[in-house]
Design an enzyme around this catalytic site. Structure first.
Site, PDB file in Angstrom:
ATOM      1  N   GLU A  82       4.588  11.981   8.301  1.00 51.79           N
ATOM      2  CA  GLU A  82       3.246  12.021   7.729  1.00 51.79           C
ATOM      3  C   GLU A  82       2.276  12.777   8.618  1.00 51.79           C
ATOM      4  O   GLU A  82       1.061  12.687   8.445  1.00 51.79           O
ATOM      5  CB  GLU A  82       2.733  10.600   7.457  1.00 51.79           C
ATOM      6  CG  GLU A  82       3.562   9.891   6.391  1.00 51.79           C
ATOM      7  CD  GLU A  82       2.927   8.607   5.896  1.00 51.79           C
ATOM      8  OE1 GLU A  82       1.769   8.311   6.253  1.00 51.79           O
ATOM      9  OE2 GLU A  82       3.597   7.890   5.146  1.00 51.79           O
ATOM     10  N   LYS A 137      -0.098   1.834  -4.572  1.00 48.57           N
ATOM     11  CA  LYS A 137       0.616   3.116  -4.664  1.00 48.57           C
ATOM     12  C   LYS A 137       1.059   3.284  -6.108  1.00 48.57           C
ATOM     13  O   LYS A 137       1.817   2.442  -6.626  1.00 48.57           O
ATOM     14  CB  LYS A 137       1.858   3.088  -3.773  1.00 48.57           C
ATOM     15  CG  LYS A 137       1.586   3.014  -2.267  1.00 48.57           C
ATOM     16  CD  LYS A 137       2.860   2.630  -1.539  1.00 48.57           C
ATOM     17  CE  LYS A 137       2.819   2.933  -0.054  1.00 48.57           C
ATOM     18  NZ  LYS A 137       3.986   2.321   0.645  1.00 48.57           N
TER      19      LYS A 137
HETATM   20  P1  PGA Z   1       6.642   5.202   2.469  1.00 50.94           P
HETATM   21  O1  PGA Z   1       5.737   4.534   3.559  1.00 50.94           O
HETATM   22  O2  PGA Z   1       5.817   6.070   1.616  1.00 50.94           O
HETATM   23  O3  PGA Z   1       7.678   5.926   3.279  1.00 50.94           O
HETATM   24  O4  PGA Z   1       7.294   4.076   1.695  1.00 50.94           O
HETATM   25  C1  PGA Z   1       4.366   4.372   3.432  1.00 50.94           C
HETATM   26  C2  PGA Z   1       3.949   2.950   3.710  1.00 50.94           C
HETATM   27  O5  PGA Z   1       4.809   2.092   4.019  1.00 50.94           O
HETATM   28  O6  PGA Z   1       2.774   2.626   3.590  1.00 50.94           O
HETATM   29 ZN    ZN Z   2       3.436   0.307   4.246  1.00 48.03          ZN
END
Ligand code: PGA
Ligand code: ZN
Length: 430
Positions: free
Chosen positions: A204, A336
């Site tokens: 990231e 998400k």
């Molecule tokens: P991921 O991690 O997108 O790899 O699942 C992001 C998070 O855990 O917030």
């Molecule tokens: Zn997370």
């Protein structure tokens, strides 16, 4: 204003890890079109919507041609002719086509790209930027939570913790907040450079964790905040995504960086020490998704002074939020869109979190693209915080830069207050 869906077209595009992903473009009878791309997680909750991947050996089994064929053969025929502005109707058609919570039939990658593309097309039909289409009354920008050092599944498990982030606390605008974070990022980079060869960045965009213990990264981050001229915990706070599900097995938390196993109570004692020693204002998934007792204990112990954020534990599911609120297992929801699989279901989770008195963090995934939907959703839904990774790499800066443009369109508005579910952290060493 309405317009009907004339075509839904899927295509294979590429994400920030060089992996294939699904883009969907929606065309209307009135000549409008818009598109969206599915992001992809690496540390995923077991109850979240799963991506449909082809398997086999090509592209490591990660190709998405089956998911794209589902878009053409199942989704498109069911959506053509619908009013593109009827988001909840369209999302309920997707729910009917694939009622599994983990979207096993169509693939969460196919449903989320479709659902988001429909939303973008509707805002194009309304001739509005997406954030304004969602809420013309917006008066704040969510406060950013930005990764400085990567870890966990995003850095080959070099350290156990997944995200060492900061939240600017004294900044009052997105412009200032990003300046503060860029200063911290640069200073922490200098501290790493002074220790040895710079090893690049994690998935990231945060600095590669060239440390051997989790505490070393916490120490470097705190020093970086102070050297950059900020009061740690007052101007800039630390926020951690522990992603504890990744290193818990059968009730034991295993820190491989330290080659040590911890029973739940011992693990909570480790967290207690970190909360005491570092200016931590938020802590995500402090316990495993399979450890409700650990989540409740962490919230009871630290919830008065830090955001206790449920990610894998909540998986953007409104019912799980209600249960976790009744249990006091967190006080903040990570939202998400691809965990839920549709815009409507994610929005319901976001609304539910605010309804139970929680704060919200609208979040991107570790596998991302130039798609900036998350910036618009965070603003339009009135999230408290927005999390999209670090302040490097184009797939991350695309989102931060979009927030700068949105702020300008709004005429310059304040950042959302840091959620007052928690008081200020103890001063360093206090
Ligand atoms: P991921 O991690 O997108 O790899 O699942 C992001 C998070 O855990 O917030
Ligand atoms: Zn997370």
């Amino acid at each position: 204003m309405t317009d009907t869906i004339a075509e839904v077209r899927g295509r294979r595009v590429w994400d920030s890890r060089g992996r294939p992903t699904v883009e969907v473009e929606v065309f209307t009878a009135g000549g409008m079109r818009a598109r969206a791309i599915a992001p992809a997680g690496a540390s995923r909750g077991s109850a979240e919507a799963s991506d449909l991947r082809d398997g086999g050996s090509r592209l490591g089994g990660l190709d998405v041609l089956t998911a794209i064929s589902r878009v053409h053969t199942v989704i498109a025929p069911a959506l053509v002719g619908h009013d593109v502005c009827a988001q909840s109707t369209i999302d309920s058609v997707l729910d009917q086509l694939d009622p599994t919570p983990t979207r096993e039939v169509l693939g969460g990658n196919a449903t989320v790209a479709t659902s988001l593309a429909v939303l973008h097309t509707a805002s194009a039909v309304a001739k509005q930027p997406l954030w304004r289409y969602l809420n013309p009354e917006v008066r704040t920008i969510p406060r950013p939570e930005i990764q400085i050092i990567g870890g966990g599944a995003h850095a080959a498990r070099r350290v156990d913790l997944q995200d060492f982030m900061v939240i600017p606390l004294s900044a009052t605008s997105i412009a200032d907040a990003l300046v503060h974070v860029a200063e911290v990022y640069r200073t922490v980079g200098e501290l790493f450079a002074a220790r040895g060869p710079v090893l690049g960045v994690a998935d990231e965009g945060g600095h590669w964790p060239a440390v051997s213990r989790n505490e070393e990264a916490l120490e470097l981050l705190t020093t970086g905040i102070e050297r950059a001229g900020f009061r740690a915990g007052t101007d800039v706070g630390i926020s951690l995504d522990i992603a504890a599900s990744e290193f818990e097995k059968d009730g034991t938390y295993r820190l491989s960086a330290e080659d040590r196993d911890f029973a739940r109570d011992e693990w909570l004692a480790v967290l207690h020490n970190w909360m005491r020693d570092y200016p931590i204002v938020a802590i995500e998934d402090p316990a495993s998704e399979h450890d409700p007792i650990g989540m409740r204990a962490a919230t009871a112990a630290f919830g008065a002074r830090a955001l206790i954020v449920g990610d894998d534990y909540i998986v953007t599911n409104p019912d799980r939020i209600t249960e976790a609120a009744a249990d006091s297992a967190c006080n903040t929801a990570l939202i998400k869109v691809n965990q839920a699989g549709t815009v409507t279901r994610s929005w319901q989770a976001h609304e539910r979190a605010h309804a139970v008195g929680w704060a919200t963090i609208v979040s991107a995934r570790s596998g991302e693209t130039e798609d900036v939907s998350v910036a618009h959703l965070a603003v339009g839904w009135g999230a408290d915080i927005v999390k999209v990774g670090s302040i490097t790499r184009g797939e991350r800066t695309a989102k931060w830069n979009e927030l700068i443009r949105i702020d300008e369109e709004l005429g310059g508005v304040p950042l959302a207050e840091f959620p007052h579910t928690c008081a200020a952290p103890a001063p360093r060493g206090g």
